[in-house]
Design an enzyme around this catalytic site. Structure first.
Site, PDB file in Angstrom:
ATOM      1  N   CYS A 159       0.759  -1.062   0.187  1.00 23.04           N
ATOM      2  CA  CYS A 159      -0.024   0.027   0.186  1.00 23.04           C
ATOM      3  C   CYS A 159       0.896   1.220  -0.081  1.00 23.04           C
ATOM      4  O   CYS A 159       1.209   1.870   0.984  1.00 23.04           O
ATOM      5  CB  CYS A 159      -1.100  -0.026   1.309  1.00 23.04           C
ATOM      6  SG  CYS A 159      -1.985   1.127   1.353  1.00 23.04           S
ATOM      7  N   CYS A 343      -7.727   6.167  -9.060  1.00 24.96           N
ATOM      8  CA  CYS A 343      -7.573   6.590  -7.795  1.00 24.96           C
ATOM      9  C   CYS A 343      -7.063   8.164  -7.859  1.00 24.96           C
ATOM     10  O   CYS A 343      -6.550   8.651  -8.971  1.00 24.96           O
ATOM     11  CB  CYS A 343      -6.965   5.946  -6.891  1.00 24.96           C
ATOM     12  SG  CYS A 343      -5.250   5.785  -7.309  1.00 24.96           S
TER      13      CYS A 343
HETATM   14  C1  FAD Z   1      -3.786   5.272   4.471  1.00 22.02           C
HETATM   15  C2  FAD Z   1      -4.457   4.561   3.537  1.00 22.02           C
HETATM   16  C3  FAD Z   1      -4.850   5.347   2.272  1.00 22.02           C
HETATM   17  C4  FAD Z   1      -5.326   4.733   1.262  1.00 22.02           C
HETATM   18  N1  FAD Z   1      -5.815   5.474   0.061  1.00 22.02           N
HETATM   19  C5  FAD Z   1      -6.405   4.850  -0.900  1.00 22.02           C
HETATM   20  C6  FAD Z   1      -6.973   5.509  -1.864  1.00 22.02           C
HETATM   21  O1  FAD Z   1      -6.606   6.766  -2.092  1.00 22.02           O
HETATM   22  N2  FAD Z   1      -7.785   5.009  -2.835  1.00 22.02           N
HETATM   23  C7  FAD Z   1      -8.042   3.539  -2.773  1.00 22.02           C
HETATM   24  O2  FAD Z   1      -8.800   2.914  -3.745  1.00 22.02           O
HETATM   25  N3  FAD Z   1      -7.501   2.813  -1.583  1.00 22.02           N
HETATM   26  C8  FAD Z   1      -6.913   3.384  -0.611  1.00 22.02           C
HETATM   27  N4  FAD Z   1      -6.324   2.724   0.358  1.00 22.02           N
HETATM   28  C9  FAD Z   1      -6.680   1.166   0.440  1.00 22.02           C
HETATM   29  C10 FAD Z   1      -8.136   0.912   0.873  1.00 22.02           C
HETATM   30  O3  FAD Z   1      -8.491   1.868   2.178  1.00 22.02           O
HETATM   31  C11 FAD Z   1      -8.367  -0.443   1.131  1.00 22.02           C
HETATM   32  O4  FAD Z   1      -8.227  -1.165  -0.092  1.00 22.02           O
HETATM   33  C12 FAD Z   1      -9.524  -0.862   1.596  1.00 22.02           C
HETATM   34  O5  FAD Z   1      -9.919  -0.171   3.085  1.00 22.02           O
HETATM   35  C13 FAD Z   1      -9.851  -2.129   1.786  1.00 22.02           C
HETATM   36  O6  FAD Z   1     -11.184  -2.689   2.040  1.00 22.02           O
HETATM   37  P1  FAD Z   1     -11.363  -4.052   2.956  1.00 22.02           P
HETATM   38  O7  FAD Z   1     -12.682  -3.974   3.336  1.00 22.02           O
HETATM   39  O8  FAD Z   1     -10.708  -4.966   2.513  1.00 22.02           O
HETATM   40  O9  FAD Z   1     -10.386  -4.093   4.579  1.00 22.02           O
HETATM   41  P2  FAD Z   1     -10.511  -3.007   5.583  1.00 22.02           P
HETATM   42  O10 FAD Z   1     -10.895  -1.451   4.996  1.00 22.02           O
HETATM   43  O11 FAD Z   1      -9.081  -2.967   6.192  1.00 22.02           O
HETATM   44  O12 FAD Z   1     -11.619  -3.318   6.662  1.00 22.02           O
HETATM   45  C14 FAD Z   1     -11.322  -4.524   7.497  1.00 22.02           C
HETATM   46  C15 FAD Z   1     -12.870  -4.634   8.033  1.00 22.02           C
HETATM   47  O13 FAD Z   1     -12.914  -5.855   8.812  1.00 22.02           O
HETATM   48  C16 FAD Z   1     -13.078  -5.763  10.132  1.00 22.02           C
HETATM   49  N5  FAD Z   1     -12.294  -6.765  10.913  1.00 22.02           N
HETATM   50  C17 FAD Z   1     -10.950  -6.875  10.884  1.00 22.02           C
HETATM   51  N6  FAD Z   1     -10.768  -7.942  11.683  1.00 22.02           N
HETATM   52  C18 FAD Z   1     -11.792  -8.455  12.041  1.00 22.02           C
HETATM   53  C19 FAD Z   1     -12.069  -9.542  13.079  1.00 22.02           C
HETATM   54  N7  FAD Z   1     -11.253 -10.252  13.736  1.00 22.02           N
HETATM   55  N8  FAD Z   1     -13.515  -9.515  13.388  1.00 22.02           N
HETATM   56  C20 FAD Z   1     -14.499  -9.023  12.873  1.00 22.02           C
HETATM   57  N9  FAD Z   1     -14.212  -7.895  11.843  1.00 22.02           N
HETATM   58  C21 FAD Z   1     -12.738  -7.723  11.742  1.00 22.02           C
HETATM   59  C22 FAD Z   1     -12.726  -4.294  10.344  1.00 22.02           C
HETATM   60  O14 FAD Z   1     -13.377  -3.835  11.703  1.00 22.02           O
HETATM   61  C23 FAD Z   1     -13.046  -3.547   9.195  1.00 22.02           C
HETATM   62  O15 FAD Z   1     -14.481  -3.390   9.231  1.00 22.02           O
HETATM   63  C24 FAD Z   1      -5.411   3.143   1.269  1.00 22.02           C
HETATM   64  C25 FAD Z   1      -5.367   2.729   2.389  1.00 22.02           C
HETATM   65  C26 FAD Z   1      -4.912   3.166   3.367  1.00 22.02           C
HETATM   66  C27 FAD Z   1      -4.303   2.502   4.777  1.00 22.02           C
END
Ligand code: FAD
Length: 401
Positions: A159, A343
């Site tokens: 990332c 993005c």
């Molecule tokens: C600083 C930063 C900037 C970013 N900027 C961009 C951008 O500009 N554009 C873009 O497209 N992407 C960006 N990204 C990437 C984007 O944020 C991620 O791709 C996205 O958040 C992934 O979504 P996800 O649902 O896979 O996981 P996450 O967003 O990480 O969510 C994980 C979920 O799982 C839950 N969870 C975790 N463990 C457990 C457990 N044991 N039990 C129950 N629930 C659990 C958490 O509470 C959360 O709800 C960025 C990421 C970061 C860190």
């Protein structure tokens, strides 16, 4: 049927809302279990780190948006997944499922480099809300007494965008206070060239970023393997050391504990291998979407750089998985498509809009465009996204978005 979705962010919510539209309420129950009871727009964390936004500004409570759509919500951390018994466990309950969707995102593997922080060492990070808040709380002291700083990514990071965003934002903040001359900035990245981003670069992004960093008097080091972070330095595996009073380093990522520990579910890093339909290879009733999915790097590089999984890509995976689960249950053709990425990267007083389709080269489209208008677009989009997610409006005019 009972479909359980673990995770309440980009992947979990998109899957839940799409599935609710695809499966009749009276016949099929959908439950979202999330450790965090709020949806947090993670891409805005660099603004939290800079003190421009609070977590409250970029989040909403999940309960009402889900239950009002006929989706159960359990605010709890899943502690164990048992794919053979088709059960997920929290500390107080266990839940049976017919289908499971895992969208648990990442764990920051800070143990990979001694000193990666902020809670395990002196480095700063912004990969999670508490880390971004820690960066925000420590940043003013640095601004009051600036010195050399290092921004970058550790070997194996995937990332990388947020490191560039923080670099541009830090430069802009220092310049606005007219103290940039007191804070030499070094950018250190495992990428073989600037703008590789784990996808082999796209278009003229390499020349673009080299020019932008040079314009800002930022020294950069590519193919660099950070091996240690101390209170006053960032060290590389080849013995080079950079003085640093404020080090913000993006760690490599790994899968969350209950996923990594579930027998037969994940690879050694804790990511879940899936087929083109986002279904687990061995457990036919388990799907995975988002950062938790194992996707191989595009190429071998001298210092490892992993394949990114953006929010936009996560939404596409979730939409594909939802359609395929509905097809499994109701009959119908399974479907998939190549992921693309769009993005906007904040550059302080302007931004750059990036489109790569497909994400993996070679591509039909590789475009970058810079301007102030993209910064406004990014700010608008962050609010629009919260507004639409709160209403379950994940239906997209185009199949890919
Ligand atoms: C600083 C930063 C900037 C970013 N900027 C961009 C951008 O500009 N554009 C873009 O497209 N992407 C960006 N990204 C990437 C984007 O944020 C991620 O791709 C996205 O958040 C992934 O979504 P996800 O649902 O896979 O996981 P996450 O967003 O990480 O969510 C994980 C979920 O799982 C839950 N969870 C975790 N463990 C457990 C457990 N044991 N039990 C129950 N629930 C659990 C958490 O509470 C959360 O709800 C960025 C990421 C970061 C860190």
């Amino acid at each position: 049927m009972h479909i359980i979705i673990v995770g309440g962010s980009f992947g979990g919510l998109t899957t839940a809302f799409d599935l609710r539209r695809l499966l009749p309420r009276r016949q099929h129950e959908i439950t979202v279990i999330s450790k965090e009871r709020r949806f947090i727009f993670i891409p805005s964390l660099p603004w939290v780190a800079m003190g421009d936004k609070t977590i409250a500004d970029i989040s909403f409570d999940l309960d009402k948006p889900l239950t009002s759509k006929g989706i159960n919500f359990v605010a709890a951390a899943v502690s164990r997944i048992d794919p053979e018994a088709r059960k997920v466990h929290t500390d107080s309950e266990s839940h049976d499922y017919d289908y499971l969707v895992i969208a648990t995102g990442h764990r920051s593997a800070n143990e990979a480099v001694p000193g990666l922080g902020p809670f395990d060492g002196p480095g700063h990070s912004l990969m999670s809300p508490p880390e971004a808040e820690e960066a925000r709380d420590t940043w003013p002291a640095f601004m009051d007494d600036p010195g050399p700083m290092v921004i970058g990514c550790a070997p194996g990071a995937s990332c990388l965008g947020p490191a560039y965003e923080f670099l541009f934002e830090a430069h802009h903040a220092l310049k606005q206070r007219k103290i940039r001359h007191k804070a030499p900035i070094t950018f250190v990245t495992p990428e073989p060239f600037l703008g590789h981003f784990g996808v082999g670069g796209f278009g003229k992004i390499r020349q673009f970023l080299e020019g932008e960093l040079e314009d800002r008097d930022v020294r950069y080091h590519t193919s660099a393997a950070i091996s240690k972070i101390t209170d006053s330095s960032v060290e590389l595996a080849d013995g080079t050391a950079f003085e640093s009073r404020y080090s913000l380093i993006i760690p490599p990522l790994a899968g969350v504990k209950p996923v990594a520990e579930a027998k037969g579910l994940a690879n050694p890093k804790g990511f879940i291998p899936v087929d083109p339909y986002y279904r687990h290879g061995d457990f036919e009733n388990i799907y995975a979407v988002g950062v938790t999915v194992a996707l191989p790097p595009v190429e071998e590089t001298p210092v490892p750089v992993n394949f990114p999984k953006t929010g936009h890509m996560t939404e596409q995976m979730a939409k594909i998985a939802a359609r395929n689960i509905a097809a499994d249950i109701q009959g119908g053709e399974k479907t998939t498509h190549e992921l693309m990425v769009e993005c906007i990267m904040d550059m302080g007083d302007e931004a750059v809009h990036i489109v790569a389709d497909p994400v993996r080269p070679p591509r039909d489209v590789s475009k970058i465009s810079k301007g102030k208008r993209w910064l406004w677009a990014k700010r608008f989009f962050a609010n629009y996204f919260l507004w639409k997610m709160k209403r379950g409006a994940t239906r997209s005019p185009k199949w890919v978005w």
